[in-house]
Design a protein around this motif. Sequence first.
Motif, PDB file in Angstrom:
ATOM      1  N   TYR A  41       0.801  -1.216   0.000  1.00  0.00           N
ATOM      2  CA  TYR A  41       0.000   0.000   0.000  1.00  0.00           C
ATOM      3  C   TYR A  41       0.842   1.278   0.000  1.00  0.00           C
ATOM      4  O   TYR A  41       0.318   2.364   0.222  1.00  0.00           O
ATOM      5  CB  TYR A  41      -0.968  -0.018   1.189  1.00  0.00           C
ATOM      6  CG  TYR A  41      -1.936  -1.169   1.091  1.00  0.00           C
ATOM      7  CD1 TYR A  41      -2.980  -1.144   0.185  1.00  0.00           C
ATOM      8  CD2 TYR A  41      -1.774  -2.315   1.868  1.00  0.00           C
ATOM      9  CE1 TYR A  41      -3.859  -2.205   0.064  1.00  0.00           C
ATOM     10  CE2 TYR A  41      -2.638  -3.385   1.750  1.00  0.00           C
ATOM     11  CZ  TYR A  41      -3.681  -3.321   0.844  1.00  0.00           C
ATOM     12  OH  TYR A  41      -4.543  -4.376   0.722  1.00  0.00           O
ATOM     13  N   GLN A  42       2.122   1.175  -0.267  1.00  0.00           N
ATOM     14  CA  GLN A  42       2.962   2.370  -0.358  1.00  0.00           C
ATOM     15  C   GLN A  42       2.699   3.143  -1.647  1.00  0.00           C
ATOM     16  O   GLN A  42       2.925   4.347  -1.700  1.00  0.00           O
ATOM     17  CB  GLN A  42       4.445   2.002  -0.240  1.00  0.00           C
ATOM     18  CG  GLN A  42       4.826   1.637   1.171  1.00  0.00           C
ATOM     19  CD  GLN A  42       6.294   1.252   1.286  1.00  0.00           C
ATOM     20  OE1 GLN A  42       6.981   1.044   0.301  1.00  0.00           O
ATOM     21  NE2 GLN A  42       6.757   1.161   2.516  1.00  0.00           N
ATOM     22  N   ASP A  43       2.241   2.462  -2.676  1.00  0.00           N
ATOM     23  CA  ASP A  43       1.854   3.128  -3.911  1.00  0.00           C
ATOM     24  C   ASP A  43       0.681   4.069  -3.610  1.00  0.00           C
ATOM     25  O   ASP A  43      -0.266   3.664  -2.930  1.00  0.00           O
ATOM     26  CB  ASP A  43       1.451   2.071  -4.946  1.00  0.00           C
ATOM     27  CG  ASP A  43       0.960   2.691  -6.232  1.00  0.00           C
ATOM     28  OD1 ASP A  43       1.800   3.170  -7.010  1.00  0.00           O
ATOM     29  OD2 ASP A  43      -0.277   2.703  -6.432  1.00  0.00           O
ATOM     30  N   PRO A  44       0.721   5.315  -4.092  1.00  0.00           N
ATOM     31  CA  PRO A  44      -0.335   6.285  -3.738  1.00  0.00           C
ATOM     32  C   PRO A  44      -1.762   5.840  -4.077  1.00  0.00           C
ATOM     33  O   PRO A  44      -2.666   5.998  -3.261  1.00  0.00           O
ATOM     34  CB  PRO A  44       0.051   7.537  -4.517  1.00  0.00           C
ATOM     35  CG  PRO A  44       1.515   7.412  -4.754  1.00  0.00           C
ATOM     36  CD  PRO A  44       1.785   5.935  -4.878  1.00  0.00           C
ATOM     37  N   ILE A  45      -1.985   5.285  -5.248  1.00  0.00           N
ATOM     38  CA  ILE A  45      -3.352   4.880  -5.607  1.00  0.00           C
ATOM     39  C   ILE A  45      -3.812   3.710  -4.751  1.00  0.00           C
ATOM     40  O   ILE A  45      -4.966   3.651  -4.336  1.00  0.00           O
ATOM     41  CB  ILE A  45      -3.492   4.562  -7.125  1.00  0.00           C
ATOM     42  CG1 ILE A  45      -4.962   4.388  -7.517  1.00  0.00           C
ATOM     43  CG2 ILE A  45      -2.733   3.317  -7.511  1.00  0.00           C
ATOM     44  CD1 ILE A  45      -5.733   5.642  -7.616  1.00  0.00           C
ATOM     45  N   ARG A  46      -2.916   2.800  -4.457  1.00  0.00           N
ATOM     46  CA  ARG A  46      -3.276   1.671  -3.584  1.00  0.00           C
ATOM     47  C   ARG A  46      -3.587   2.161  -2.180  1.00  0.00           C
ATOM     48  O   ARG A  46      -4.518   1.682  -1.534  1.00  0.00           O
ATOM     49  CB  ARG A  46      -2.139   0.656  -3.537  1.00  0.00           C
ATOM     50  CG  ARG A  46      -1.905  -0.071  -4.829  1.00  0.00           C
ATOM     51  CD  ARG A  46      -0.739  -1.005  -4.694  1.00  0.00           C
ATOM     52  NE  ARG A  46      -0.310  -1.510  -5.989  1.00  0.00           N
ATOM     53  CZ  ARG A  46       0.869  -2.027  -6.219  1.00  0.00           C
ATOM     54  NH1 ARG A  46       1.768  -2.138  -5.241  1.00  0.00           N
ATOM     55  NH2 ARG A  46       1.188  -2.464  -7.406  1.00  0.00           N
ATOM     56  N   SER A  47      -2.814   3.114  -1.728  1.00  0.00           N
ATOM     57  CA  SER A  47      -3.028   3.682  -0.399  1.00  0.00           C
ATOM     58  C   SER A  47      -4.391   4.378  -0.322  1.00  0.00           C
ATOM     59  O   SER A  47      -5.132   4.217   0.651  1.00  0.00           O
ATOM     60  CB  SER A  47      -1.909   4.662  -0.077  1.00  0.00           C
ATOM     61  OG  SER A  47      -2.146   5.296   1.150  1.00  0.00           O
ATOM     62  N   ARG A  48      -4.726   5.135  -1.360  1.00  0.00           N
ATOM     63  CA  ARG A  48      -6.022   5.824  -1.370  1.00  0.00           C
ATOM     64  C   ARG A  48      -7.170   4.825  -1.489  1.00  0.00           C
ATOM     65  O   ARG A  48      -8.219   4.999  -0.865  1.00  0.00           O
ATOM     66  CB  ARG A  48      -6.055   6.860  -2.485  1.00  0.00           C
ATOM     67  CG  ARG A  48      -5.145   8.050  -2.209  1.00  0.00           C
ATOM     68  CD  ARG A  48      -5.381   9.208  -3.146  1.00  0.00           C
ATOM     69  NE  ARG A  48      -5.210   8.890  -4.556  1.00  0.00           N
ATOM     70  CZ  ARG A  48      -4.058   8.972  -5.220  1.00  0.00           C
ATOM     71  NH1 ARG A  48      -2.955   9.344  -4.597  1.00  0.00           N
ATOM     72  NH2 ARG A  48      -4.002   8.680  -6.508  1.00  0.00           N
ATOM     73  N   ALA A  49      -6.976   3.771  -2.276  1.00  0.00           N
ATOM     74  CA  ALA A  49      -8.020   2.740  -2.387  1.00  0.00           C
ATOM     75  C   ALA A  49      -8.245   2.058  -1.040  1.00  0.00           C
ATOM     76  O   ALA A  49      -9.389   1.802  -0.655  1.00  0.00           O
ATOM     77  CB  ALA A  49      -7.633   1.715  -3.448  1.00  0.00           C
ATOM     78  N   LEU A  50      -7.161   1.789  -0.335  1.00  0.00           N
ATOM     79  CA  LEU A  50      -7.299   1.198   1.000  1.00  0.00           C
ATOM     80  C   LEU A  50      -8.031   2.153   1.935  1.00  0.00           C
ATOM     81  O   LEU A  50      -8.911   1.736   2.690  1.00  0.00           O
ATOM     82  CB  LEU A  50      -5.925   0.832   1.574  1.00  0.00           C
ATOM     83  CG  LEU A  50      -5.930   0.240   2.979  1.00  0.00           C
ATOM     84  CD1 LEU A  50      -6.683  -1.086   2.998  1.00  0.00           C
ATOM     85  CD2 LEU A  50      -4.503   0.061   3.489  1.00  0.00           C
TER      86      LEU A  50
END
Length: 132
Positions: A41-50
């Motif tokens: 989840y360090q990737d920005p889009i993955r982090s926002r999705a989480l």
Amino acid sequence: MTVAEWCIFTTVLLYLLTIAPIKWIGSRHYDNSRPRDPAFYQDPIRSRALGAHQNGIETFPFFAIAVLLAEFRVAPQNLINELALLFLIVRIAYILTYLGDRPSLRSILWNLGFAINTAIFFLPLIRRYLPI
């Protein structure tokens, strides 16, 4: 089942569908044996999705309870349905603004969603004042 009850079910699907595609798209980096691995989840889009997914889990109980309480207490069903649909639309917009990194608009939509839930919750209290 009422439209509002279908909205409860759709809200569950919505918060699940917020994170599932991110895991599928990033399947080369996603390890299902460690589903909460912070590195994924360090990737920005993955982090926002989480974040959007977790917020969906957090907002779901109030929405479900508000709808069921309003129905149990015989508030006007058409109003419950309309507000539940409006909440669902606001949640979809909220997720899109979360994923699109629009924090100010996201906060406005969150507050609007909370106001809608509050309105559904208090429908039984104000039903005698409604012209329905």
